[in-house]
Design an enzyme around this catalytic site. Structure first.
Site, PDB file in Angstrom:
ATOM      1  N   HIS A  13       0.595  -1.237  -0.141  1.00 12.45           N
ATOM      2  CA  HIS A  13      -0.213   0.070   0.104  1.00 12.45           C
ATOM      3  C   HIS A  13       0.930   1.220  -0.124  1.00 12.45           C
ATOM      4  CE1 HIS A  13      -3.714   2.545   0.830  1.00 12.45           C
ATOM      5  NE2 HIS A  13      -2.849   3.209   1.615  1.00 12.45           N
ATOM      6  N   SER A  51      27.783  14.247  18.885  1.00 13.12           N
ATOM      7  CA  SER A  51      28.605  13.072  19.212  1.00 13.12           C
ATOM      8  C   SER A  51      29.058  12.475  18.208  1.00 13.12           C
ATOM      9  CB  SER A  51      27.971  12.295  20.243  1.00 13.12           C
ATOM     10  OG  SER A  51      26.440  11.541  19.577  1.00 13.12           O
TER      11      SER A  51
END
Length: 1096
Positions: A517, A781
């Protein structure tokens, strides 16, 4: 604790016109009756009234409709002593599940049950057993709505501001005030007048009787205006009608109340009473005004005007805002009471309305709808979410059609997808959702771990649909989905299973349909949507594949048999087609692989380090379920960057900081920089000391192309970084773009000193980190590499709490480098086979490493300071010789409570040597602890310490910890209970009474909320029985019965003991535990005790 709806939040000045209107209202209200009451009259009246007024302590067990979950105080009063009926406000009775007790003035407390709450007006009724009141002489309070008039002196008797009994004086100033508007997304009364007086009521006085000098209730206190002393009272005409219907249900109190139907009709239209001056401006004909004045009561100053119409209701497309109501069924109607009386008497019938629209007379026939039919009496609870049909109240607030699928509380699954409160679900898994049954039908076809799209709209942005991806819980964070239905006979909401999640094999088929779908409707999201769907299917069904290979194999054989039963020609054509597809697939994969490799190699302006390290970087998105906010974790949602440290066909491992993956009870999604795919990960190791976690993923979920372009980084633990070394800081942005810069190490061995948070949680201790001259800020980070892209440190996020003054604190984070040697040591043990307990990773059991640590918090002190404490020159020279760079000695800050070192080491001790070797840094201690695993000295360290001018030799034991974190939690009466985690033990204190279990969190609307058993304390006894650990706690609590008062002894983090009582509620809050099962790598939920069973 005040009632949340006590005060008006959006009252504003109405200007000169409003002032004139109010003055006119004062003039035309019923004439002032001279008050002849004396102080003695009031004393007699109050002596009669006060015993019949009760303090209501209510707990809304679930968020529902207009009300959130929570606990509050309010007031009610007895209106029928023989039947045991108490009158109070609707927002006190609550539209959803509620548990309540009433306390009389002599401190007798009884349980009360709701029997009616009006869908529109702010009144409702509780019932109680009159025989339960043994020591109080009281009489019911008579309702006298006809006695209300302007100038009437009144008293408001109730629980004002939690003062139990408070008597406030006032004078009725208006009888025709507009209904107060409390909030735009909550309960509001309408289609009625209110009374107003300057009595200054506050929180807790909701439901108080407004009495005259004869002790009769002339109105019901409902709300107040916080910016002034004004209080608003509900007229009692409709209350009297409803009470008469309830009284027809029986002549006396019955243990099983017979639910009574009270007819209530509606057009789903809101009317306002406007003055003739304003209605003329709307186009009212002068003839109509004359007729209305003649036909109405003397002194009538206005008519009813349509203010709003709910879409889809009986009045929709027939009435419009600004329409003036003239007649109903031929009768002139200018007052709310007449209109409502007519509607309530014409339910499921048609009525004729004559209106004027801009001066043009119109006549419409409208059906009168049953108001109770659009008032929800059931809801679906799934993954902590409360979903039910949209009520008339909220449909009016939001201008949506009644009955749509409304999210009253998003819980975990919907919150994780970004669905807010008050959302209206329009589409789910490709299916249109128009009613709650549609949603339940779609959910029942999904398997655990399925990922499907959801579309919703919000009243804040009503013209635009939003699309999100919902992930069905793979772990058993919550109870199976249930439907709660209101039972007015018992006053409870009864639960039954909504459905059972399908097995993963069925889920694969179901998800394939949804993926198809998506492919048809959302071509632009093909890569992300479909790929993540596929991998989710594979991941969700991994457990089934490992346990039921035979079943899947037989299914494949059956398909093969069906195909091979065709004729030979068809069989040949099938094989040929299959070969062609295989060649095409291989060619496509090779082409895609070349594209990705080429894109990585030709990244614009990228350094060698960035090009090498980019395919190893992973973006983390971590969600923590509210049902298991363990170990003091301070948020439900985390982002961060990790690095792949191991990648093979059977297992992939990623290292990331513990400010991204804080606890093991979490859902982790991984997005790879090398290949556009998102797959789930599982936490397999949380280092007890160092700031990193290791998360595993299934490489087969990447697909052949993804598995070939993704690879592990090369770790370079030695040599250690030194000051002045050049490194490359490489990480990912939120858009998965690799970013790098060249930096210089300014301090390779900075010792961290992070204080304990208000709510103890993991904090990095006994760690030396790397500091750089420049970075990308506190939220970026990644990793630190050399020029060849070899990882030397993880650039990780650290959590801390900044405190301002005594009572104010704020969470902050910063980034530093974590040397990779600690990661490398654990990785080697995982790959080569450790000596710890086994854990299922991608269907294979692998022994996980154990970590031996000295459970002592240390901090460095300069040798120059140590000399001042009396440390000898010989030791200073020995320590300088050992480490000429740091020139420091480690001192004891504190020992973890319950550790083997607790009774041996003291605060301020200087650690000079271990096993005759000088110690100068944290890594020295780590190394000697690890060496104990290969020795035979029983895990003890020969330590030489310096204490108060003396050298002391001690034999100190070490502790062995795994990397699992907290793996068990119990939910009792709405509080989350666990064993004390390291951050709590790091405070250096455990209760003397056998330690006890630790309360980590509590839930709104639960018994612990109601009775004040909050977090940050230990439960050491229940009904006099010690609860030193979770097993003992479970054994004690499973013996407790529903409705039983329990005596609980607690000790707070500050050491203060306390004893409290609470009433157990197994109907809405059963006792259950959540435990991680290493055999299946799934968090399993087990009910310890519920209302229907003792154990399971």
């Amino acid at each position: 604790m005040g009632d949340p709806l006590e005060r008006l939040g959006s009252e504003t000045a109405m200007g000169l016109e409003s002032t004139i209107k109010e003055e006119l209202c004062m003039e035309i209200d019923p004439p002032f009756r001279e008050n002849v009451a004396t102080a003695e009259d009031w004393r007699k009246a109050l002596n009669k009234v006060v015993p019949a007024v009760v303090v209501l302590r209510t707990t809304a067990c679930r968020a529902f409709d207009t009300e959130p979950a929570g606990a509050s105080y309010a007031t009610g009063f007895v209106v029928d002593k023989r039947r045991g009926i108490i009158l109070t406000n609707r927002h006190v009775v609550k539209p959803g599940p509620v548990v309540a007790e009433a306390m009389f003035v002599n401190r007798e407390e009884i349980t009360v049950h709701p029997i009616y709450r009006d869908p529109v007006h702010d009144f409702g009724f509780f019932r109680y057993n009159p025989d339960a009141i043994q020591f109080l002489d009281y009489e019911e309070i008579l309702l006298a709505p006809e006695a209300a008039c302007v100038g009437l002196e009144i008293r408001v008797v109730g629980n004002d501001s939690g003062e139990k009994v408070s008597i406030l004086a006032g004078t009725l100033a208006r009888l025709d005030r507009d209904a107060p508007h409390y909030k735009k997304d909550g309960y509001n009364d309408f289609n009625t007048f209110y009374m107003q007086a300057a009595s200054g009521t506050k929180g807790g006085s909701s439901g108080s009787p407004v009495i005259d000098w004869q002790g009769r209730a002339v109105a019901l206190n409902a709300g107040s205006k916080s910016s002034s002393a004004s209080a608003f009272f509900l007229p009692l005409e409709r209350v009297v009608r409803a009470l008469k219907f309830l009284q027809k249900g029986g002549d006396s109190y019955m243990s099983k109340w017979e639910a009574v139907s009270i007819p209530r009709g509606t057009l789903q239209a809101t009317f306002l009473h406007k003055g003739f001056d304003e209605i003329r401006r709307l186009g009212l004909q002068s003839e109509t005004e004359q007729m209305a004045r003649r036909a109405s009561a003397q002194g009538e100053t206005g008519m009813l005007v349509v203010d709003s119409v709910v879409p889809g209701g009986p009045a929709h497309n027939h009435l419009e805002p600004g329409d003036v109501l003239v007649r109903v069924n031929g009768e002139v109607i200018t007052q709310f009471l007449k209109l409502e009386t007519l509607l309530d008497g014409s339910v499921e019938q048609k009525i004729e309305l004559q209106i004027e629209r801009g001066g043009t007379p119109l006549s419409v026939q409208l059906p009168v709808q049953d108001l109770h039919s659009i008032t929800p009496a059931h809801f679906l609870e799934v993954s902590g979410a409360v979903i039910h049909p949209l009520s008339y109240q909220q449909a009016r607030n939001f201008r949506f059609q009644c009955g749509l699928v409304y999210v009253s509380e998003p819980g975990y699954m919907l919150f994780r997808a970004g669905v807010p409160r008050h959302a209206i679900i329009k589409k789910f898994a490709g299916q249109v959702i128009s009613k709650l049954e549609d949603l339940i039908s779609v959910l029942s076809k999904l398997s655990r771990g399925a990922r499907v799209p959801l579309e919703y709209i919000s009243y804040m942005d009503r013209h635009r649909r939003k699309s999100v991806l919902v992930t069905v819980d793979r772990h058993e964070w919550y109870a199976p989905p249930r439907i709660y239905t209101r039972d007015d006979s018992s006053g409870l909401w009864t639960a039954k299973p909504a459905f059972q999640y399908m097995l993963p094999s069925s889920g694969v088929n179901g998800e394939a349909t949804h993926m198809e779908h998506i492919h048809q409707d959302n071509h632009q999201e093909l890569t992300d949507g479909v790929t993540s769907m596929e991998t989710s299917c594979e991941h969700a069904s991994a457990e089934l594949r490992s346990r039921d290979e035979t079943g899947i194999g037989s299914k494949k054989r059956r398909v093969g048999e069906d195909l091979s039963s065709d004729v030979v020609v068809a069989d040949c054509s099938l094989n040929e087609t299959g070969e062609v597809k295989l060649e095409d697939t291989t060619a496509v994969e090779n082409a895609v692989l070349r594209d990705y490799q080429g894109a990585t190699a030709t990244a614009a302006n990228a350094s060698i380090a960035e090009r090498v390290i980019e395919p190893t970087l992973v973006m983390f998105e971590v969600h923590v379920p509210p049902s298991c906010m363990l170990d003091g974790v301070h948020s439900q949602h985390f982002f961060g960057t990790g690095v792949i440290i191991y990648h093979s066909r059977s297992m992939g491992l990623v290292a990331v900081d513990k400010n991204t993956v804080a606890i093991s009870a979490s859902d982790v999604m991984l997005s790879f920089a090398a290949y556009p795919i998102e797959i789930p990960g599982e936490v397999v190791f949380l280092h007890p000391v160092h700031n990193y976690a290791i998360v595993a993923y299934d490489p087969s979920a990447l697909g052949p192309v993804g598995a070939s372009v993704v690879h592990a980084a090369e770790l370079l633990p030695e040599p250690a970084l030194r000051r002045g070394d050049s490194v490359y800081l490489v990480g990912l942005s939120r858009s998965l773009q690799a970013t790098s810069r060249k930096s210089v190490v300014t301090n390779p061995c900075a010792a961290l000193n992070i204080g304990s948070a208000d709510c103890p949680r993991y904090r990095a201790t006994n760690m030396e980190v790397i500091e750089l001259d420049t970075d990308f800020g506190s939220t970026f980070s990644g990793v630190l590499t050399d020029e060849h892209g070899r990882v030397q440190a993880v650039w990780g996020s650290f959590s801390t709490q900044l405190k301002f003054g005594c009572n104010t604190s704020e969470d902050h984070q910063f980034v530093r480098g974590v040397p990779v040697y600690a990661v490398s040591q654990v990785l080697d043990k995982i790959i080569s086979g450790a000596n710890g307990p086994p854990l299922l990773i991608n269907g294979v059991k692998r022994p996980m490493p154990l970590v031996r640590i000295l459970e002592v918090e240390l901090y460095p002190t300069l040798l120059s300071k140590a000399r001042s404490f009396g440390l000898s020159d010989d030791w200073i020279q020995a320590l300088v010789k050992k480490d000429p760079v740091r020139r420091q000695v480690l001192r004891v800050k504190g020992c973890l409570a319950g550790s083997k070192a607790e009774s041996l080491l003291e605060q301020g001790d200087m650690v000079l040597s271990i096993n005759k070797e000088p110690v100068t840094c944290f890594r020295d201690i780590e190394n000697v602890c690890q060496a104990l695993d290969n020795g035979d000295n029983g895990g003890n360290l020969n330590m030489t310490i310096f204490r108060q001018g003396r050298e002391i030799d001690l034999l100190v034991g070490t502790d062995v910890r795994d990397g699992n974190g907290t793996t068990r939690v119990i939910n009792w009466c709405g509080c989350i209970v666990q064993d004390p985690h390291p951050a709590v033990r790091a405070l250096g204190f455990l209760p003397e009474e056998g330690h006890g279990v630790y309360v980590a969190r509590w839930c709104h609307g639960s018994p612990v909320h109601r009775y004040g058993l909050y977090a940050l304390q230990w439960i050491v006894e229940v009904n006099g029985k010690a609860t030193p650990d979770l097993d003992a706690f479970a054994n004690v609590t499973k013996e407790l019965e529903h409705g039983e008062f329990v005596r609980v002894r607690t000790v707070h983090l500050n050491g203060k003991p306390r004893v409290l009582t609470l009433k157990q509620d197994l109907h809405y809050w059963p006792t259950w535990e959540l435990r991680f099962d290493p055999e299946t790598a799934i968090w399993r939920r087990r009910v310890i005790k519920t209302l229907d069973c003792c154990n399971s």
